[in-house]
Design an enzyme around this catalytic site. Structure first.
Site, short mmCIF file in Angstrom:
data_model
loop_
_atom_site.label_atom_id
_atom_site.label_comp_id
_atom_site.label_asym_id
_atom_site.label_seq_id
_atom_site.Cartn_x
_atom_site.Cartn_y
_atom_site.Cartn_z
N CYS A 118 0.81 -1.23 0.00
CA CYS A 118 0.00 0.00 0.00
C CYS A 118 0.84 1.28 0.00
O CYS A 118 0.32 2.36 -0.23
CB CYS A 118 -0.96 0.01 1.19
SG CYS A 118 -2.17 -1.32 1.12
N HIS A 258 -3.15 7.07 2.55
CA HIS A 258 -3.62 5.78 2.04
C HIS A 258 -5.01 5.48 2.61
O HIS A 258 -5.25 5.62 3.81
CB HIS A 258 -2.63 4.69 2.45
CG HIS A 258 -3.14 3.32 2.15
ND1 HIS A 258 -3.57 2.96 0.89
CD2 HIS A 258 -3.33 2.24 2.94
CE1 HIS A 258 -3.97 1.70 0.93
NE2 HIS A 258 -3.85 1.25 2.16
N ASN A 288 -10.18 0.12 -0.31
CA ASN A 288 -8.72 0.20 -0.25
C ASN A 288 -8.16 -0.38 -1.55
O ASN A 288 -8.20 -1.59 -1.75
CB ASN A 288 -8.21 -0.57 0.97
CG ASN A 288 -6.70 -0.64 1.06
OD1 ASN A 288 -5.99 -0.23 0.15
ND2 ASN A 288 -6.20 -1.17 2.16
N1 COA Z 1 -18.11 -8.19 9.21
C1 COA Z 1 -18.50 -8.51 10.46
N2 COA Z 1 -17.62 -8.77 11.45
C2 COA Z 1 -16.31 -8.69 11.15
C3 COA Z 1 -15.84 -8.36 9.87
C4 COA Z 1 -16.79 -8.11 8.87
N3 COA Z 1 -16.46 -7.78 7.61
N4 COA Z 1 -14.49 -8.37 9.89
C5 COA Z 1 -14.12 -8.68 11.13
N5 COA Z 1 -15.22 -8.89 11.90
C6 COA Z 1 -15.28 -9.28 13.30
C7 COA Z 1 -14.10 -10.06 13.76
O1 COA Z 1 -14.20 -11.43 13.41
C8 COA Z 1 -14.15 -9.84 15.25
O2 COA Z 1 -15.11 -10.71 15.78
P1 COA Z 1 -14.90 -11.39 17.22
O3 COA Z 1 -14.84 -10.23 18.18
O4 COA Z 1 -16.12 -12.23 17.36
O5 COA Z 1 -13.63 -12.15 17.13
C9 COA Z 1 -14.68 -8.42 15.37
O6 COA Z 1 -15.29 -8.11 14.10
C10 COA Z 1 -13.59 -7.42 15.66
O7 COA Z 1 -12.50 -7.71 14.80
P2 COA Z 1 -11.28 -6.74 14.65
O8 COA Z 1 -10.29 -7.30 13.68
O9 COA Z 1 -10.77 -6.39 16.01
O10 COA Z 1 -12.04 -5.49 14.02
P3 COA Z 1 -11.53 -4.05 13.79
O11 COA Z 1 -12.45 -3.10 14.37
O12 COA Z 1 -10.05 -3.92 14.09
O13 COA Z 1 -11.68 -3.91 12.21
C11 COA Z 1 -10.28 -3.97 10.26
C12 COA Z 1 -10.98 -4.80 11.34
C13 COA Z 1 -9.51 -4.91 9.35
C14 COA Z 1 -11.33 -3.24 9.47
C15 COA Z 1 -9.31 -2.98 10.93
O14 COA Z 1 -8.53 -3.63 11.88
C16 COA Z 1 -8.42 -2.29 9.95
O15 COA Z 1 -8.84 -1.46 9.19
N6 COA Z 1 -7.11 -2.60 9.99
C17 COA Z 1 -6.13 -1.90 9.22
C18 COA Z 1 -6.17 -2.16 7.75
C19 COA Z 1 -5.07 -1.38 7.09
O16 COA Z 1 -4.71 -0.30 7.50
N7 COA Z 1 -4.43 -1.87 6.10
C20 COA Z 1 -3.33 -1.06 5.56
C21 COA Z 1 -2.42 -1.84 4.88
S1 COA Z 1 -3.23 -2.65 3.55
#
Ligand code: COA
Length: 346
Positions: A118, A258, A288
């Site tokens: 990214c 980004h 993204n």
């Molecule tokens: N729909 C519903 N639930 C979802 C989901 C979706 N699409 N994706 C994840 N979950 C769930 C998880 O399984 C987890 O469930 P659990 O509590 O029962 O285990 C819960 O939501 C929380 O997961 P978590 O990973 O802690 O969520 P989050 O709030 O951190 O959001 C991302 C996940 C990936 C959106 C977030 O972490 C993110 O944006 N990360 C950075 C991505 C990034 O910057 N990339 C840059 C480089 S490419």
């Protein structure tokens, strides 16, 4: 006695273009086959829609369209080098850039891929600015293009909610630091100790040298969302702050970061003391798009009037590697075609 070296030539942004594929996938469509919902995706990421390539299409197809639009925006017929940022090349070997250069009719120019996931577009900008500074090239086409839809696991609701396909490009030309559009400063970094946070485990030399076939899932992209979120906020904020300090800007007019998650953009804006209107976001419309993300956000911001000539801008990216990078410039006056997608949903 100290010799005074001549100031290196600056790389100046002379054209900008973006391209996304035709197939739109909204959150409700994802929720029909995955355990997710429009509400979860919107509130946790800010994304409403992403776009995916059709069967048979590839990264180069998007790169060619974005590159064509950047050349048109600059009023240029060609470029004498091409740098393509991508981590989803058409094939592992050779690089995709020479094929893109050939399809754009650039002739036998130097053309190569840069893979910083990214952060790829910012790394490619810095590489292209180096080609111009050394006199190797006068005009360099810099393209960020990715098709992550081709490497996501079909049942991975986290990554499928976020990633979309797309490409963006700028044409850089040799010029002077005092001109609008001149790339004034860069900050680039990496932290390989954290490589496993964002990866495609199989398909490279390490897995192949075992002589064992990898499970199909190991060929898919994986991301540990939470730690990546924290690293992204930390690195993009610190890198942007470095450029602000070195430019003695106090605060930039706009930050084009980004586009991974609206909560990341808000947190970076808060760290830097920026208002919501200073932090450009278009991830609601396209998701993204990896290396395409920053130039696509620029193209959207210019065409809908959120980014105006004369504004002081920092571009900042974060991604797999881990890698991060930023660039500072004063936005130039450029004609930019609107992206071929619908306006944001109400
Ligand atoms: N729909 C519903 N639930 C979802 C989901 C979706 N699409 N994706 C994840 N979950 C769930 C998880 O399984 C987890 O469930 P659990 O509590 O029962 O285990 C819960 O939501 C929380 O997961 P978590 O990973 O802690 O969520 P989050 O709030 O951190 O959001 C991302 C996940 C990936 C959106 C977030 O972490 C993110 O944006 N990360 C950075 C991505 C990034 O910057 N990339 C840059 C480089 S490419």
């Amino acid at each position: 006695m100290t010799a005074t070296l001549p100031a290196p030539r600056a790389a100046v942004v002379a054209g900008l273009g973006g391209w996304i594929p035709h197939r739109a996938v909204d959150n409700d469509e994802l929720a029909r086959t995955l355990d997710t919902s429009d509400t979860w995706i919107r509130t946790r990421t800010g994304i409403r829609r992403r776009y995916t390539i059709a069967p048979g299409e590839a990264t180069s197809d998007l790169a060619v369209e974005a590159g064509r639009r950047a050349l048109k925006s600059a009023g240029a017929a060609d470029a004498d080098a091409l740098v393509l940022a991508t981590s989803t090349p058409d094939q592992p070997c050779p690089a995709t850039a020479p094929q893109v250069a050939a399809r754009l009719g650039l002739g036998p120019v130097p053309a190569f891929d840069v893979n910083a996931v990214c952060t790829g577009f910012v790394y490619a900008l810095a590489t292209a600015a180096g080609l111009i500074a050394t006199g190797t090239a006068e005009r360099v086409l810099v393209i960020g293009a990715d098709t992550f839809s081709t490497i996501l696991a079909p049942d991975d609701r986290t990554t499928r909610a976020i990633f979309g396909d797309g490409a963006g490009a700028v044409l850089l030309r040799a010029g002077d630091r005092s001109e609008p559009g001149a790339l004034l400063d860069f900050d680039l970094g990496s932290e390989g100790e954290q490589a496993e946070l964002i990866q495609v485990p199989a398909g490279g030399s390490r897995q192949r040298s075992t002589g064992l076939a990898a499970p199909a899932r190991d060929h898919c992209f994986t991301m540990q969302g939470r730690p990546v979120f924290m690293h992204a906020v930390l690195r993009m904020s610190a890198s942007t702050q470095k450029l602000i300090d070195r430019q003695e800007w106090g605060t930039p007019d706009k930050l084009v970061a980004h586009q991974a998650n609206i909560r990341i953009l808000n947190a970076v804006g808060d760290q830097l003391g920026l208002g919501e209107e200073q932090v450009v976001a278009n991830l609601d419309r396209v998701g993204n798009t990896v290396a395409g993300s920053i130039p696509l956000a620029l193209a959207d911001a210019v065409t809908d009037g959120r980014l105006a000539p004369g504004e002081r801008v920092v571009l900042t990216g974060f991604g797999g590697g881990l890698t991060w990078g930023s660039a500072a410039l004063v936005w130039p006056d450029l004609p930019v075609e609107a992206l071929p997608h619908q306006p944001p949903a109400a």
